[in-house]
Each structure stands twice: as structure tokens, then as C-alpha cells.
Design a protein around this motif. Structure first.
Motif, PDB file in Angstrom:
ATOM      1  N   UNK A  27       0.825  -1.216   0.000  1.00  0.00           N
ATOM      2  CA  UNK A  27       0.000   0.000   0.000  1.00  0.00           C
ATOM      3  C   UNK A  27       0.852   1.255   0.000  1.00  0.00           C
ATOM      4  N   UNK A  28       1.832   1.266   0.894  1.00  0.00           N
ATOM      5  CA  UNK A  28       2.670   2.457   1.013  1.00  0.00           C
ATOM      6  C   UNK A  28       3.495   2.643  -0.268  1.00  0.00           C
ATOM      7  N   UNK A  29       4.125   1.558  -0.703  1.00  0.00           N
ATOM      8  CA  UNK A  29       5.039   1.645  -1.851  1.00  0.00           C
ATOM      9  C   UNK A  29       4.342   2.074  -3.124  1.00  0.00           C
ATOM     10  N   UNK A  30       3.142   1.543  -3.359  1.00  0.00           N
ATOM     11  CA  UNK A  30       2.477   1.837  -4.630  1.00  0.00           C
ATOM     12  C   UNK A  30       1.865   3.235  -4.655  1.00  0.00           C
ATOM     13  N   UNK A  31       1.785   3.874  -3.497  1.00  0.00           N
ATOM     14  CA  UNK A  31       1.278   5.254  -3.499  1.00  0.00           C
ATOM     15  C   UNK A  31       2.426   6.268  -3.607  1.00  0.00           C
ATOM     16  N   UNK A  32       3.660   5.794  -3.672  1.00  0.00           N
ATOM     17  CA  UNK A  32       4.804   6.701  -3.812  1.00  0.00           C
ATOM     18  C   UNK A  32       5.105   7.012  -5.280  1.00  0.00           C
ATOM     19  N   UNK A  33       5.981   7.992  -5.464  1.00  0.00           N
ATOM     20  CA  UNK A  33       6.459   8.320  -6.822  1.00  0.00           C
ATOM     21  C   UNK A  33       7.960   8.186  -6.866  1.00  0.00           C
ATOM     22  N   UNK A 220      13.654 -12.698 -12.217  1.00  0.00           N
ATOM     23  CA  UNK A 220      13.716 -12.478 -10.766  1.00  0.00           C
ATOM     24  C   UNK A 220      12.896 -11.242 -10.381  1.00  0.00           C
ATOM     25  N   UNK A 221      13.076 -10.150 -11.118  1.00  0.00           N
ATOM     26  CA  UNK A 221      12.362  -8.903 -10.811  1.00  0.00           C
ATOM     27  C   UNK A 221      10.864  -9.051 -11.128  1.00  0.00           C
ATOM     28  N   UNK A 222      10.563  -9.697 -12.251  1.00  0.00           N
ATOM     29  CA  UNK A 222       9.178  -9.921 -12.669  1.00  0.00           C
ATOM     30  C   UNK A 222       8.425 -10.811 -11.672  1.00  0.00           C
ATOM     31  N   UNK A 223       9.165 -11.711 -11.019  1.00  0.00           N
ATOM     32  CA  UNK A 223       8.557 -12.620 -10.043  1.00  0.00           C
ATOM     33  C   UNK A 223       7.867 -11.858  -8.902  1.00  0.00           C
ATOM     34  N   UNK A 224       8.258 -10.593  -8.700  1.00  0.00           N
ATOM     35  CA  UNK A 224       7.597  -9.802  -7.659  1.00  0.00           C
ATOM     36  C   UNK A 224       6.090  -9.708  -7.929  1.00  0.00           C
ATOM     37  N   UNK A 225       5.713  -9.639  -9.201  1.00  0.00           N
ATOM     38  CA  UNK A 225       4.285  -9.547  -9.541  1.00  0.00           C
ATOM     39  C   UNK A 225       3.585 -10.883  -9.297  1.00  0.00           C
ATOM     40  N   UNK A 226       4.301 -11.978  -9.551  1.00  0.00           N
ATOM     41  CA  UNK A 226       3.744 -13.308  -9.278  1.00  0.00           C
ATOM     42  C   UNK A 226       3.469 -13.451  -7.778  1.00  0.00           C
ATOM     43  N   UNK A 227       4.389 -12.907  -6.957  1.00  0.00           N
ATOM     44  CA  UNK A 227       4.204 -12.954  -5.500  1.00  0.00           C
ATOM     45  C   UNK A 227       2.926 -12.213  -5.114  1.00  0.00           C
ATOM     46  N   UNK A 228       2.711 -11.018  -5.706  1.00  0.00           N
ATOM     47  CA  UNK A 228       1.505 -10.239  -5.375  1.00  0.00           C
ATOM     48  C   UNK A 228       0.240 -10.945  -5.868  1.00  0.00           C
ATOM     49  N   UNK A 229       0.325 -11.573  -7.031  1.00  0.00           N
ATOM     50  CA  UNK A 229      -0.835 -12.335  -7.522  1.00  0.00           C
ATOM     51  C   UNK A 229      -1.193 -13.452  -6.549  1.00  0.00           C
ATOM     52  N   UNK A 230      -0.201 -14.181  -6.097  1.00  0.00           N
ATOM     53  CA  UNK A 230      -0.462 -15.320  -5.221  1.00  0.00           C
ATOM     54  C   UNK A 230      -0.878 -14.883  -3.814  1.00  0.00           C
ATOM     55  N   UNK A 231      -0.106 -13.947  -3.231  1.00  0.00           N
ATOM     56  CA  UNK A 231      -0.304 -13.622  -1.817  1.00  0.00           C
ATOM     57  C   UNK A 231      -1.472 -12.671  -1.588  1.00  0.00           C
ATOM     58  N   UNK A 232      -1.733 -11.790  -2.566  1.00  0.00           N
ATOM     59  CA  UNK A 232      -2.761 -10.772  -2.351  1.00  0.00           C
ATOM     60  C   UNK A 232      -3.909 -10.883  -3.356  1.00  0.00           C
ATOM     61  N   UNK A 267      -6.062  -5.052 -10.148  1.00  0.00           N
ATOM     62  CA  UNK A 267      -6.684  -5.117  -8.832  1.00  0.00           C
ATOM     63  C   UNK A 267      -5.779  -5.905  -7.888  1.00  0.00           C
ATOM     64  N   UNK A 268      -5.585  -5.358  -6.674  1.00  0.00           N
ATOM     65  CA  UNK A 268      -4.819  -6.076  -5.647  1.00  0.00           C
ATOM     66  C   UNK A 268      -5.720  -6.170  -4.419  1.00  0.00           C
ATOM     67  N   UNK A 269      -6.711  -7.090  -4.465  1.00  0.00           N
ATOM     68  CA  UNK A 269      -7.738  -7.121  -3.425  1.00  0.00           C
ATOM     69  C   UNK A 269      -7.179  -7.289  -2.013  1.00  0.00           C
ATOM     70  N   UNK A 270      -6.138  -8.109  -1.853  1.00  0.00           N
ATOM     71  CA  UNK A 270      -5.574  -8.346  -0.520  1.00  0.00           C
ATOM     72  C   UNK A 270      -5.015  -7.098   0.134  1.00  0.00           C
ATOM     73  N   UNK A 271      -4.715  -6.072  -0.698  1.00  0.00           N
ATOM     74  CA  UNK A 271      -4.204  -4.818  -0.134  1.00  0.00           C
ATOM     75  C   UNK A 271      -5.216  -3.696  -0.337  1.00  0.00           C
ATOM     76  N   UNK A 272      -6.361  -4.059  -0.899  1.00  0.00           N
ATOM     77  CA  UNK A 272      -7.408  -3.092  -1.136  1.00  0.00           C
ATOM     78  C   UNK A 272      -6.922  -1.960  -2.042  1.00  0.00           C
ATOM     79  N   UNK A 273      -6.190  -2.323  -3.087  1.00  0.00           N
ATOM     80  CA  UNK A 273      -5.612  -1.328  -3.995  1.00  0.00           C
ATOM     81  C   UNK A 273      -6.058  -1.634  -5.421  1.00  0.00           C
TER      82      UNK A 273
END
Ligand code: AVJ
Length: 326
Positions: A27-33, A220-232, A267-273
Motif C-alpha cells: 500500500x505504502x510503496x504503490x502510493x509513492x512516486x 527475478x524482478x518480474x517474479x515480484x508480480x507473481x508474488x503479489x498475484x499469489x499472496x494478495x 486489482x490487488x484485493x488483498x491490499x485493497x488497492x
């Protein structure tokens, strides 16, 4: 023959990532610039495997450079530290750490080893391997976040805290200050920090190391999105992004981003974003800061350490600094 002592594993990190600080971080990170994801979440089982693969890439010089320093100077390092407990932050597979453990064994100095890492699977495997290989050394592993769990480090004997690989470069200046200050506060006089840092060098060499020909770093860097898909429960289309690594000459750091190739709503429902991305919008997944030795020494001293010794590889690409709490 000493019988191997079973490693102990303490879990300080909530195994359910979605209920842990991941939600807040996202939540915090995605609202930054620019939009930012914190790099510690790159190390799920797949991410840990991919990073391990990165360390074996011909372009990824930091791994070999640091290993060559340890090969040459491990004995000097461990005897200078006079430590009997080795703590390793962000230990991963602890592969290079064996060079330190060998030197500790040769010096007859070590009684315990505590690897600390966010990746439970990698940590358990590494702890079991090390307990077997170094009978007589008490292995007490900690599944934890080195920025949050410093107060839980083992105490009672002279410690060396190894923070290798250049991982400190993932932190922003303010985070680095807070981390080094908190670490110095936790240490007793005579305890030390062995800090691995990648050094400033030509942009070509740096970019090659983070944009390898086989695309392992991209994965490796792209896997960050896979983590968000799975966890959130997010719905990132991983292929709708391109990997954009660049050298920031002002901040002297690599900046590793994913760029949206299409207009998209994620949509990132687990983080309400809900994230609306235009073509070209970027998400920063990791920074990897490169250092200059004089500035690094000043930072360590500011945090409350005294710099005891600095070792570099023959090409001066990487440095290991032993800093002691006075
Ligand atoms: C593990 C943080 C040291 O910054 O070089 C490697 C991670 N990211 N390639 C680094 C990394 C992309 C690595 N550290």
C-alpha cells in the motif's frame, strides 16, 4: 568424533505473508512516486531459486568478487573479529559463509552460527547443511527480517554480524542510517559488523550485471508480480510489463523497474488497492546502491562503529569492511 548438533529454527516472520507487513508495504510503496515494491518480497521459494541462479551468471561479478576476498582474507577477518558467535543477516544459502566458517574452525574460535533470512525453506536447507558440515558448531537459525528483528539476535558471547553480498545496497539512505544505527545500538563493545558492499564502477559493467543475456534477472524482478498475484490475489498480467534496469549516476545506484506496456487496471484485493497504469508507467522493484569507501566509512562512524579494516578484490570492484563497536 563430535555428534552433529541439530539446528534450531526460530520463526519470527509470520508465515502467512498476506497478513504480515506485505500488505502495508504494498500500500505504502504503490502510493509513492515512483511506485515502489520493497525488495524483501522478491524472495519467495521461486525468487530465492532465481537469485541463486543470478549468483552463478558470468555477468554478475559481485558474487565472485566477494568470494575472492573471503578466499584470500577469511582467516585474517575472523581472527581480527575475535568473535565466537557468527550471525549472518540475509543469509540465503550461506554458500560463501562457509569460507568464514572454515576460517573460524581453523582458528578454533567458533561456538555458534545464526543465519537470519526471510526465506524459510532456503534457511532450513542451509542450516541443516551447515550443522552437518560443522559438527560442534551450534546452529540457531532465525526466519526473520533483518530490519525488524535485530533485538532477537543471539547474545552472550563476542559476535560478528556478517551482512554480505551487497544487500545493504537495497536500502535507501535513510533506511541504511536507521538500520546501521539500530544494529550498533544492539551490539556490545567488541562486537563487529562484517559488511559487504559493491563499489561504484563503469555503467556498462553495472548494467550488464543486472541485465544478463539469459534474462534471469528479468525473471527475478518480474517474479515480484507473481508474488503479489499469489499472496494478495492480484491480477497482474506479468507479460504486460517490460524489465527496465538503469544506472542512476546521481544517486549512484542501479534502479530496477517494471514498465507497463499497455494501459491497464490491476486489482490487488488483498491490499485493497486498484492500480491504473498508462503505457510507460513504471514500478520500481529494487535499488542496488554502489558505494565509495570514504563515504561508507563516514556512514559507519556516524552510526557508532569504528572501521577496523577494509579488504577489496584485486579489481577493486567490491569491499568487505570490518567495523567494530567501540
Ligand atoms: C542480493 C541485494 C545484493 O542488489 O545485487 C541481483 C540482488 N537483484 N540482481 C543486488 C539482485 C538483481 C542483489 N542483492
Amino acid at each position: 568424533m563430535t555428534a552433529p548438533i541439530e539446528p534450531s529454527v526460530r520463526v519470527l516472520l509470520d508465515p502467512d505473508w498476506a497478513s504480515s507487513s506485505l500488505v502495508e508495504d504494498v500500500r505504502r510503496g504503490l502510493s509513492q512516486h515512483p511506485r515502489t515494491l520493497p525488495p524483501k518480497w522478491l524472495y519467495d521459494d521461486r525468487g530465492s531459486e532465481l537469485f541463486d541462479e543470478i549468483t552463478r551468471l558470468p555477468e554478475y561479478y559481485p558474487f565472485d568478487a566477494e568470494r575472492s576476498i573471503l578466499k584470500e582474507h577469511a582467516y585474517e577477518i575472523v581472527t581480527a573479529s575475535r568473535a565466537t558467535t557468527l550471525v549472518e543477516l540475509g543469509s540465503g544459502t550461506s554458500e560463501k559463509t562457509r569460507l568464514l566458517l572454515d576460517a573460524f574452525t581453523e582458528a578454533g574460535q567458533l561456538t555458534s552460527f545464526s543465519p537470519v533470512d526471510v526465506s524459510e525453506r532456503t534457511l532450513r536447507d542451509a542450516a541443516a547443511l551447515i550443522a552437518k558440515r560443522y559438527p560442534g558448531v551450534h546452529v540457531a537459525a532465525v526466519v526473520g527480517d533483518f530490519t525488524l528483528h535485530l533485538a532477537h539476535l543471539p547474545r552472550g558471547s563476542r559476535r560478528m554480524i556478517a551482512f554480505l553480498g551487497g544487500t545493504i545496497g537495497n536500502l535507501y539512505l535513510e533506511e541504511r542510517r536507521a538500520f546501521l544505527g539500530a544494529l550498533a545500538d544492539q551490539l556490545e563493545p567488541g562486537d563487529s559488523l562484517l559488511l559487504g558492499t559493491d563499489l561504484v564502477k563503469s555503467a556498462d559493467r553495472l548494467i550488464a550485471a543486472y541485465d544478463d543475456a539469459r534474462g534471469v534477472t528479468d525473471a527475478f524482478i518480474r517474479n515480484s508480480l507473481v508474488v503479489l498475484n499469489r499472496e494478495l490475489g492480484a491480477d497482474f498480467d506479468v507479460d504486460a510489463f517490460s524489465y527496465v534496469p538503469f544506472w542512476d549516476p546521481h544517486m549512484e545506484r542501479m534502479d530496477l523497474r517494471l514498465r507497463s506496456e499497455v494501459p491497464q487496471r490491476v486489482a490487488i484485493p488483498g491490499a485493497d488497492v486498484v492500480l491504473d497504469l498508462a503505457v510507460g508507467d513504471e514500478i520500481r522493484v529494487e535499488i542496488s546502491t554502489k558505494f565509495r569507501l570514504s563515504e561508507l566509512a563516514a556512514e559507519l562512524e556516524h552510526a557508532g562503529f569504528g572501521v577496523t579494516s577494509v579488504w577489496t578484490d584485486p579489481m577493486d570492484e567490491f569491499a568487505l569492511t570490518l567495523a567494530t563497536k567501540p
